[in-house]
Design a protein around this motif. Structure first.
Motif, short mmCIF file in Angstrom:
data_model
loop_
_atom_site.label_atom_id
_atom_site.label_comp_id
_atom_site.label_asym_id
_atom_site.label_seq_id
_atom_site.Cartn_x
_atom_site.Cartn_y
_atom_site.Cartn_z
N PHE A 266 0.85 -1.18 0.00
CA PHE A 266 0.00 0.00 0.00
C PHE A 266 0.89 1.24 0.00
O PHE A 266 2.07 1.19 0.38
N GLU A 267 0.31 2.38 -0.43
CA GLU A 267 0.98 3.66 -0.27
C GLU A 267 1.07 3.95 1.23
O GLU A 267 0.10 3.81 1.96
N ARG A 268 2.26 4.35 1.68
CA ARG A 268 2.48 4.47 3.13
C ARG A 268 1.46 5.40 3.79
O ARG A 268 0.83 5.04 4.78
N HIS A 269 1.32 6.61 3.26
CA HIS A 269 0.43 7.56 3.94
C HIS A 269 -1.02 7.08 3.93
O HIS A 269 -1.78 7.34 4.87
N ALA A 270 -1.40 6.32 2.88
CA ALA A 270 -2.78 5.86 2.79
C ALA A 270 -3.07 4.78 3.83
O ALA A 270 -4.10 4.81 4.51
N ILE A 271 -2.18 3.80 3.97
CA ILE A 271 -2.44 2.71 4.94
C ILE A 271 -2.30 3.22 6.38
O ILE A 271 -3.03 2.78 7.27
N VAL A 272 -1.38 4.18 6.60
CA VAL A 272 -1.25 4.76 7.95
C VAL A 272 -2.52 5.51 8.31
O VAL A 272 -3.03 5.41 9.43
N LYS A 273 -3.07 6.28 7.36
CA LYS A 273 -4.33 6.98 7.61
C LYS A 273 -5.46 6.00 7.87
O LYS A 273 -6.29 6.18 8.77
N TRP A 274 -5.49 4.92 7.07
CA TRP A 274 -6.52 3.87 7.24
C TRP A 274 -6.49 3.31 8.67
O TRP A 274 -7.51 3.21 9.34
N LEU A 275 -5.30 2.99 9.15
CA LEU A 275 -5.17 2.39 10.48
C LEU A 275 -5.42 3.40 11.59
O LEU A 275 -5.89 3.04 12.67
N SER A 276 -5.13 4.68 11.33
CA SER A 276 -5.34 5.71 12.35
C SER A 276 -6.81 6.02 12.57
O SER A 276 -7.20 6.60 13.58
N GLU A 277 -7.65 5.63 11.59
CA GLU A 277 -9.09 5.90 11.70
C GLU A 277 -9.82 4.69 12.30
O GLU A 277 -10.96 4.40 11.94
N GLU A 278 -9.11 3.99 13.18
CA GLU A 278 -9.68 2.86 13.95
C GLU A 278 -10.04 1.67 13.06
O GLU A 278 -10.82 0.81 13.45
N ASN A 279 -9.46 1.63 11.85
CA ASN A 279 -9.59 0.42 11.04
C ASN A 279 -8.36 -0.44 11.29
O ASN A 279 -7.35 -0.28 10.62
N ASN A 280 -8.39 -1.28 12.30
CA ASN A 280 -7.20 -2.04 12.68
C ASN A 280 -7.07 -3.36 11.94
O ASN A 280 -6.38 -4.27 12.38
#
Length: 985
Positions: A266-280
């Motif tokens: 994944f694109e780093r910033h995209a997956i980090v944002k995904w995980l930061s929005e409580e999508n673990n």
């Protein structure tokens, strides 16, 4: 061989070493430190022959050992002169370590001499020098550390990008003073590569391979051949991205792909944002996923970069035909894309140059479309910036300068773009001549210089100044060139005309650049010649002009090298004393020359200045004979010279002529500027001065004045200098008591207590001054300091202060802690019947096993100082780290070992000490090693830290000095890693 003959050999070896050390091209600051010590040894050695020394074998052996170590230093300096500069920079840590070791060896050899000679004064001098050398520290520069970190990062991340190698090689070249011209840089790289072949390690091969990727090592022809070979193999159609290049979240080609444990990217910033929005959960596998589980997908990233480079090559190669089409909108769009590519990477600029874009872009400046012309000007400026070869090619392109000048006459925005491009080109000699002689250019620049746009006006004036030295006819065209005709008359006119021209030169308003240009065009020779004229008016005119020109350091050094300093001193001491105004001007000029010596740009190896002790005495004497203007300039002169690389001799001379007595009086001067400069010079003399000098002249009144300055002065540097004097004054009981009685301690406490309202320099100097009151040899004074409540305050500074402040605080805490065990009050053991029935709280200190308080026993544990000190162990500054370690180790001295080790372990200090075994600072390594040897005698710590300490200890047994190898081997035996009979050792 007699003892005197042995001394003669030592003198000869020392002189040879001084000569070699002076010419080392790298590590200038460190070698200058060593050089100062060698010069002191050079002065001391001849004194040995005057001591009526006998032909003692012990004395001859001691001198022979000193000669041997100085000769080893000579070998190191020679290597640093002859080896590749790139090789030397990459081995800066080893050079620094070698310098420290050689200095310590010479120090140890010097220490053998005092017991063998009869001259007590000389013995004390040698012993003091030995102690100074033993404590000397050498450090790598921040540039050296940064470049070595970049190299390690490149190897660690296997960075094969050519631009990374190019930038790295350019940075190295700038750091070591190598020209970035291709032939020079290539030869330096080949020399470096040859020397690295002898190293024969994996890291050496990796460094050579990484730097070898740099395009700038290849000739233009080699780069073009490589480029066209690759481009012609790609075809003409862009390649569509592979499906794996797209990010599943954004749907776009990735820039920084990271891989999950399940193998999806994944694109780093995209997956980090995904995980930061409580999508673990992983977006694809729906399995649990954490940010810590993401890893850079280097292979994929490299594939994407190769795909982008391939398509960019094709795009740049095909775009030239589109920007000369009749579709103006398409031309503007294409130029915008080319501009973005130029800004994105310098490599793209190289490709455009290989595709011969310059003539095409220049031709666009003749079009009627303003947007096209503006885009072309911007791209040309990007291509030419910081690249001499491209500037030359652009200037040689037909009508290039003419068309750029035409853009100066258009609307203000396009005019500014043309002006910016001309300024970039004006760094080139050929370009300056063509620009200056272009019809209408000067008049257009003069017009712009008077415009309402401040930036454009400033740029135009700057460019006019650059051009004004090339064309005498500019005076008639635009009245902006004063210098051409003026300098001609200065050198070839009659005496009256020469005097008038010198006076005119002194009255002209000039920028620093203008002053440099005046000196470069031959004015100095004429002005220096005028100084020797019999007519005082001619001399005065020359002095006025030289005063104006000399306030630029570059000019000051040239004036000294032209022999003007000696003539000016002659005028000052023999001719000008009856003319007060002339004295002021001569002294002001001399001050400018002194400031040039201490400037960061100066290299005064060939610039003799104030070498005569008589000149020093006469110049300093002017302070007592003149008013504030001369006084402050004389003081600033000596302050500058004392801070120059050769300032030690001047400082010694000043102390000889009783300058301290005068400076003490000037500390009360009513003129604040005079007083401020006197205090600063006074401070400089105390840093390496003779205690007896200051004991004789510094009394109670002077100390009270210094304390008053610290409390009331608006000049921060003056206050800091006064505090440094307080810190550096002799540590005699009488002097220290006088400083206490003057209220200095209360001032120091106040400064450190209000740290957020004080400058960092003042906090550093106050914390340094505090150290003089905390020595463990005076418990009563320590108690007096502790009762002010300062200990909790300074402990806070361990978190917020500078590295120097932290070092000073740690030194004071060490002093305090050295007496804690003695001052801890033993807890009385209860023996009554009721003591068996009633439990009493345990109030004893866990280390000192008695009642401890901050103010009575200065206990580090009671003061909660352990954790802040432990944090300082992570500091990159070796001085702060060592001071903190010294303070912490007071808790494990002697019988405190077991209890103190438990406290240190609880604050992770033992872990940090193990890390210090790998420190580049040998002194830190040794202290950590010796302390850990004692701690690891305790079974629980031996077992707990065995795995962590094993590899650093083995490394020391392989590469440490002989003493460290022995201790490391002993610890490894404690840890049962190797038996004591192992052949490994």
């Amino acid at each position: 061989m007699s003892s005197n003959d042995t001394v003669s050999v030592a003198i000869s070896t020392t002189l040879d070493t001084i000569q070699v050390t002076q010419s080392t091209p790298i590590q200038k600051q460190n070698f200058n430190k060593l050089l100062s010590y060698l010069r002191k040894i050079q002065i001391i050695l001849p004194e040995l022959t005057k001591c009526n020394i006998e032909d003692s074998e012990t004395l001859k052996s001691a001198i022979h050992l000193l000669t041997k170590h100085i000769s080893s230093t000579n070998t190191l300096a020679l290597e640093c002169t002859t080896k590749s500069k790139i090789y030397l920079l990459l081995n800066s840590n080893k050079i620094v370590t070698s310098l420290e070791n050689h200095t310590k060896e010479i120090s140890a050899a010097l220490k053998l001499l005092p017991p063998l000679i009869s001259n007590n004064g000389l013995s004390e001098e040698i012993l003091a020098l030995s102690n100074f050398m033993l404590e000397e520290k050498y450090c790598e520069t921040s540039t050296e550390l940064e470049l070595n970190e970049k190299i390690e990062l490149g190897i660690r991340e296997r960075n094969l990008d050519r631009s990374y190698a190019n930038n790295l090689l350019k940075s190295i070249a700038d750091a070591v003073g190598i020209s970035t011209e291709q032939s020079v840089l290539r030869q330096e790289y080949e020399d470096f590569k040859h020397e690295m072949e002898n190293v024969n390690t994996l890291q050496a091969e990796q460094i050579v391979a990484m730097l070898g990727k740099a395009d700038i090592l290849a000739t233009v022809e080699e780069r073009e051949k490589k480029y066209f070979s690759k481009r012609n193999s790609l075809g003409r159609q862009p390649l569509e991205p592979l499906q794996s290049f797209y990010c599943p979240i954004t749907g776009e080609v990735m820039d920084d792909p990271v891989e999950t444990p399940s193998g999806h990217s994944f694109e780093r910033h995209a997956i980090v944002k995904w995980l930061s929005e409580e999508n673990n959960l992983c977006p694809i596998t729906k399995t649990p996923l954490k940010v810590s589980g993401l890893r850079t997908n280097k292979t994929l990233r490299q594939s994407i970069e190769e795909w982008r480079d391939r398509n960019t090559m094709i795009f740049i190669g095909s775009m030239k035909s589109r920007i000369v089409s009749n579709d103006e909108e398409d031309v503007v769009t294409s130029l915008g894309k080319l501009k973005d590519l130029c800004l994105e990477r310098e490599l793209h600029q190289d490709w455009m140059m290989m595709e011969d874009y310059l003539p095409v872009l220049v031709s666009l400046l003749a079009t009627k479309n303003r947007k096209i012309r503006s885009h072309a000007l911007v791209i040309l400026r990007i291509l030419a910036t910081d690249h001499d070869e491209r500037k030359k090619n652009l200037v040689k392109t037909d009508d290039a300068i003419k068309l750029i000048v035409c853009s100066l006459a258009r609307n203000i925005e396009e005019s500014k773009l043309a002006l910016q491009l001309l300024m970039v080109l004006s760094d080139n000699d050929m370009a300056r001549n063509i620009i200056g002689s272009s019809q209408g250019c000067i008049l257009l620049l003069v017009t712009i210089s008077g415009s309402d746009d401040p930036q454009a006006a400033s740029d135009a004036k700057q460019l006019l100044e650059t051009l004004s030295f090339l064309h005498e006819n500019i005076v008639q065209m635009a009245k902006v060139n004063y210098f051409g005709p003026l300098l001609h008359l200065l050198s070839s006119g009659s005496e009256d005309v020469q005097q008038m021209m010198a006076e005119t030169l002194s009255e002209l308003e000039m920028t620093d650049h203008g002053k440099v240009m005046v000196c470069d065009t031959g004015a100095l020779e004429s002005l220096v010649a005028m100084l020797s004229h019999i007519d005082i008016h001619m001399k005065t005119a020359a002095i006025l002009a030289l005063e104006k020109l000399s306030n630029v350091p570059q000019n000051g050094l040239k004036i000294i090298k032209h022999g003007a300093a000696e003539i000016l001193f002659g005028i000052l001491f023999r001719e000008s004393l009856s003319i007060p105004t002339l004295v002021e001007k001569v002294v002001a000029t001399i001050m400018n020359l002194a400031l040039s010596l201490s400037s960061c740009e100066s290299d005064n190896g060939e610039a003799p200045f104030l070498e005569s002790e008589e000149d020093v005495f006469k110049l300093f004497s002017l302070i007592s004979l003149n008013g504030p203007n001369v006084q402050q300039n004389v003081l600033r002169t000596f302050l500058a010279v004392c801070q120059s690389p050769s300032g030690l001799n001047i400082r010694n001379t000043l102390r000889k002529i009783s300058s301290v007595q005068v400076l003490v009086q000037l500390c009360e001067h009513e003129n604040q500027t005079v007083r401020s400069n006197a205090v600063k010079l006074f401070s400089t003399l105390t840093k390496d001065g003779d205690d007896e000098t200051f004991i004789e002249h510094v009394g109670v009144k002077c100390i009270e004045t210094l304390v008053k300055i610290i409390k009331t002065s608006d000049d921060i540097k003056e206050s800091v200098a006064a505090m440094e004097i307080i810190s550096n004054l002799p540590k005699t009981p009488q002097m220290t008591r006088g400083i206490l009685d003057a209220g200095a301690l209360q001032v120091i406490v106040s400064i450190l207590s209000n740290r957020f309202q004080k400058t960092e320099l003042m906090i550093e100097s106050a914390s340094g001054a505090l150290c003089r009151f905390t020595h463990s040899t005076n418990e009563e004074l320590q108690k007096e300091v502790a009762e002010t409540g300062i200990i909790p305050i300074i402990i806070k500074l361990l978190d917020s202060g500078s590295t120097k402040t932290k070092q000073n605080i740690a030194i004071s805490l060490k002093h305090f802690s050295e007496n804690s065990n003695n001052l801890s009050i033993p807890v009385r053991t209860k023996t009554s019947f009721f003591s068996c029935c009633m439990a009493s709280p345990d109030t004893s200190c866990v280390v000192h096993v008695g009642t401890c308080t901050i103010e009575s026993s200065f206990c580090l544990i009671e003061a909660n100082a352990i954790v802040p000190l432990a944090k300082v162990l992570d500091e990159p500054d070796f001085g702060a780290c060592e001071a903190a370690l010294d303070a912490l180790l007071t808790l494990v001295e002697g019988q405190l070992l077991q209890k103190g080790s438990k406290v240190l372990e609880g604050c992770d200090v033992i872990v940090k000490m193990v890390k210090l075994l790998s420190s580049p600072c040998v002194k830190l390594q040794e202290k950590a090693l010796v302390s850990l040897e004692r701690i690891f005698r305790l079974v629980e710590y031996k077992q707990k830290y065995k795995a962590l300490a094993q590899m650093p200890l083995v490394e020391i047994t392989q590469r440490g000095n002989s003493g460290m190898k022995s201790v490391a081997a002993k610890i490894l035996a404690h840890l049962n890693v190797l038996n004591e009979q192992s052949s490994f050792f």
